[in-house]
Design a protein around this motif. Structure first.
Motif, PDB file in Angstrom:
ATOM      1  N   THR A  12     -59.148  95.728 -51.680  1.00 37.06           N
ATOM      2  CA  THR A  12     -57.819  96.434 -52.813  1.00 37.06           C
ATOM      3  C   THR A  12     -57.725  98.172 -51.980  1.00 37.06           C
ATOM      4  OG1 THR A  12     -58.573  95.802 -55.047  1.00 37.06           O
ATOM      5  CG2 THR A  12     -57.134  97.357 -54.698  1.00 37.06           C
ATOM      6  N   LYS A  13     -56.554  98.076 -51.416  1.00 33.92           N
ATOM      7  CA  LYS A  13     -55.531  98.656 -50.401  1.00 33.92           C
ATOM      8  C   LYS A  13     -55.261 100.316 -51.900  1.00 33.92           C
ATOM      9  CE  LYS A  13     -52.596  96.098 -49.011  1.00 33.92           C
ATOM     10  NZ  LYS A  13     -51.967  95.536 -48.038  1.00 33.92           N
ATOM     11  N   GLU A  14     -54.837 100.738 -51.145  1.00 34.10           N
ATOM     12  CA  GLU A  14     -54.314 102.084 -51.669  1.00 34.10           C
ATOM     13  C   GLU A  14     -53.102 102.141 -53.220  1.00 34.10           C
ATOM     14  OE1 GLU A  14     -53.704 105.079 -49.254  1.00 34.10           O
ATOM     15  OE2 GLU A  14     -55.914 105.029 -48.853  1.00 34.10           O
ATOM     16  N   ASP A  15     -51.909 100.548 -52.593  1.00 36.39           N
ATOM     17  CA  ASP A  15     -51.322 100.626 -53.116  1.00 36.39           C
ATOM     18  C   ASP A  15     -51.341  99.422 -54.027  1.00 36.39           C
ATOM     19  OD1 ASP A  15     -50.921  98.020 -51.698  1.00 36.39           O
ATOM     20  OD2 ASP A  15     -49.439  97.975 -50.698  1.00 36.39           O
ATOM     21  N   GLY A  16     -52.456  99.840 -54.633  1.00 37.22           N
ATOM     22  CA  GLY A  16     -52.835  98.134 -55.305  1.00 37.22           C
ATOM     23  C   GLY A  16     -52.294  97.142 -55.152  1.00 37.22           C
ATOM     24  N   ASN A  17     -52.459  96.472 -53.920  1.00 41.33           N
ATOM     25  CA  ASN A  17     -52.182  95.137 -53.963  1.00 41.33           C
ATOM     26  C   ASN A  17     -53.679  94.963 -53.225  1.00 41.33           C
ATOM     27  OD1 ASN A  17     -48.864  94.791 -54.324  1.00 41.33           O
ATOM     28  ND2 ASN A  17     -49.222  95.369 -51.875  1.00 41.33           N
ATOM     29  N   THR A  18     -54.057  93.243 -53.166  1.00 42.42           N
ATOM     30  CA  THR A  18     -55.415  93.162 -53.535  1.00 42.42           C
ATOM     31  C   THR A  18     -55.324  92.151 -51.337  1.00 42.42           C
ATOM     32  OG1 THR A  18     -55.843  93.112 -54.682  1.00 42.42           O
ATOM     33  CG2 THR A  18     -56.998  91.326 -53.421  1.00 42.42           C
ATOM     34  N   ARG A  19     -56.073  92.438 -50.671  1.00 43.63           N
ATOM     35  CA  ARG A  19     -55.925  91.941 -49.065  1.00 43.63           C
ATOM     36  C   ARG A  19     -56.661  90.995 -49.466  1.00 43.63           C
ATOM     37  NH1 ARG A  19     -58.729  91.556 -44.413  1.00 43.63           N
ATOM     38  NH2 ARG A  19     -57.608  91.440 -42.378  1.00 43.63           N
ATOM     39  N   ILE A  20     -56.375  89.590 -49.297  1.00 38.70           N
ATOM     40  CA  ILE A  20     -57.774  88.392 -49.297  1.00 38.70           C
ATOM     41  C   ILE A  20     -57.643  87.492 -48.145  1.00 38.70           C
ATOM     42  CG2 ILE A  20     -58.593  86.362 -50.156  1.00 38.70           C
ATOM     43  CD1 ILE A  20     -56.179  87.172 -52.570  1.00 38.70           C
ATOM     44  N   GLU A  21     -58.959  87.587 -47.335  1.00 35.40           N
ATOM     45  CA  GLU A  21     -59.104  86.674 -46.072  1.00 35.40           C
ATOM     46  C   GLU A  21     -59.541  85.954 -46.894  1.00 35.40           C
ATOM     47  OE1 GLU A  21     -60.970  87.238 -41.871  1.00 35.40           O
ATOM     48  OE2 GLU A  21     -61.265  88.498 -42.865  1.00 35.40           O
ATOM     49  N   LEU A  22     -58.986  84.724 -45.666  1.00 37.61           N
ATOM     50  CA  LEU A  22     -59.466  83.033 -46.300  1.00 37.61           C
ATOM     51  C   LEU A  22     -59.254  82.310 -45.046  1.00 37.61           C
ATOM     52  CD1 LEU A  22     -58.897  81.294 -48.901  1.00 37.61           C
ATOM     53  CD2 LEU A  22     -56.558  80.425 -48.050  1.00 37.61           C
ATOM     54  N   LEU A  23     -60.373  81.911 -44.956  1.00 35.13           N
ATOM     55  CA  LEU A  23     -60.781  80.894 -44.212  1.00 35.13           C
ATOM     56  C   LEU A  23     -61.470  79.181 -44.423  1.00 35.13           C
ATOM     57  CD1 LEU A  23     -61.771  80.758 -41.108  1.00 35.13           C
ATOM     58  CD2 LEU A  23     -63.940  81.690 -41.891  1.00 35.13           C
ATOM     59  N   GLY A  24     -60.730  78.195 -43.791  1.00 32.30           N
ATOM     60  CA  GLY A  24     -60.708  77.029 -44.990  1.00 32.30           C
ATOM     61  C   GLY A  24     -60.074  76.161 -43.883  1.00 32.30           C
ATOM     62  N   SER A  25     -58.643  75.767 -44.135  1.00 31.68           N
ATOM     63  CA  SER A  25     -57.873  74.548 -43.730  1.00 31.68           C
ATOM     64  C   SER A  25     -56.937  75.520 -42.330  1.00 31.68           C
ATOM     65  CB  SER A  25     -57.368  73.970 -44.837  1.00 31.68           C
ATOM     66  OG  SER A  25     -56.178  75.013 -45.447  1.00 31.68           O
ATOM     67  N   THR A  26     -56.631  76.842 -43.192  1.00 31.40           N
ATOM     68  CA  THR A  26     -56.136  77.817 -41.762  1.00 31.40           C
ATOM     69  C   THR A  26     -57.200  78.751 -42.121  1.00 31.40           C
ATOM     70  OG1 THR A  26     -54.094  78.696 -40.472  1.00 31.40           O
ATOM     71  CG2 THR A  26     -54.721  78.236 -43.351  1.00 31.40           C
ATOM     72  N   TRP A  27     -56.684  80.044 -41.168  1.00 33.76           N
ATOM     73  CA  TRP A  27     -57.544  80.936 -41.103  1.00 33.76           C
ATOM     74  C   TRP A  27     -55.701  81.950 -41.870  1.00 33.76           C
ATOM     75  CZ3 TRP A  27     -59.217  84.759 -36.366  1.00 33.76           C
ATOM     76  CH2 TRP A  27     -59.458  85.870 -37.130  1.00 33.76           C
ATOM     77  N   VAL A  28     -56.385  82.748 -42.729  1.00 32.88           N
ATOM     78  CA  VAL A  28     -55.127  83.511 -43.292  1.00 32.88           C
ATOM     79  C   VAL A  28     -54.939  84.757 -43.746  1.00 32.88           C
ATOM     80  CG1 VAL A  28     -54.210  82.220 -45.032  1.00 32.88           C
ATOM     81  CG2 VAL A  28     -52.018  82.859 -43.786  1.00 32.88           C
ATOM     82  N   ILE A  29     -55.154  85.633 -43.851  1.00 32.23           N
ATOM     83  CA  ILE A  29     -54.485  86.656 -44.050  1.00 32.23           C
ATOM     84  C   ILE A  29     -53.323  87.446 -45.700  1.00 32.23           C
ATOM     85  CG2 ILE A  29     -54.879  89.558 -44.701  1.00 32.23           C
ATOM     86  CD1 ILE A  29     -56.839  87.995 -42.655  1.00 32.23           C
TER      87      ILE A  29
END
Length: 111
Positions: A12-29
């Motif tokens: 959870t970032k300071e601005d209230g948004n959430t950073r999600i790192e996903l690994l699978g069919s592609t690697w994406v933040i």
């Protein structure tokens, strides 16, 4: 665009948004904000706080994506499938071992 995989990091970032790192069919933040729709397979509405490391998801994102590696994009919707902590943790441990082993092998071959 869509991606399916396992959550390997949630912050959870300071601005209230959430950073999600996903690994699978592609690697994406992915960035989840108040406009991101998150649901379980039975239709229950969830929040980004419900996402944990090891959770299997599929996510719709875009329309724009930063072409870095891994790519970065806004999560439009996320479908939560299952908690796979045991599987993902094993995958991360094996990956770290393989990377360490390859680095060690590389060092040994240079001597």
């Amino acid at each position: 665009m869509r991606a399916t995989g396992v959550v390997v990091s949630v912050q959870t970032k300071e601005d209230g948004n959430t950073r999600i790192e996903l690994l699978g069919s592609t690697w994406v933040i992915l960035t989840a904000d108040t406009s991101t729709v998150i649901k379980s397979l039975d239709g229950k509405t969830l929040t980004a706080a419900d996402l944990k490391v090891g959770t299997e998801i599929d996510a719709g994102f875009g329309p724009a994506m930063a072409m870095s590696y891994p790519g970065h994009a806004h999560a439009v919707n996320i479908n939560v499938h299952a908690d796979r902590l045991g599987v993902s943790q094993s995958y991360v441990n094996v990956s770290n071992f393989l990377i360490s082993g390859l680095l060690l092998l590389s060092v040994v071959l240079r001597i």
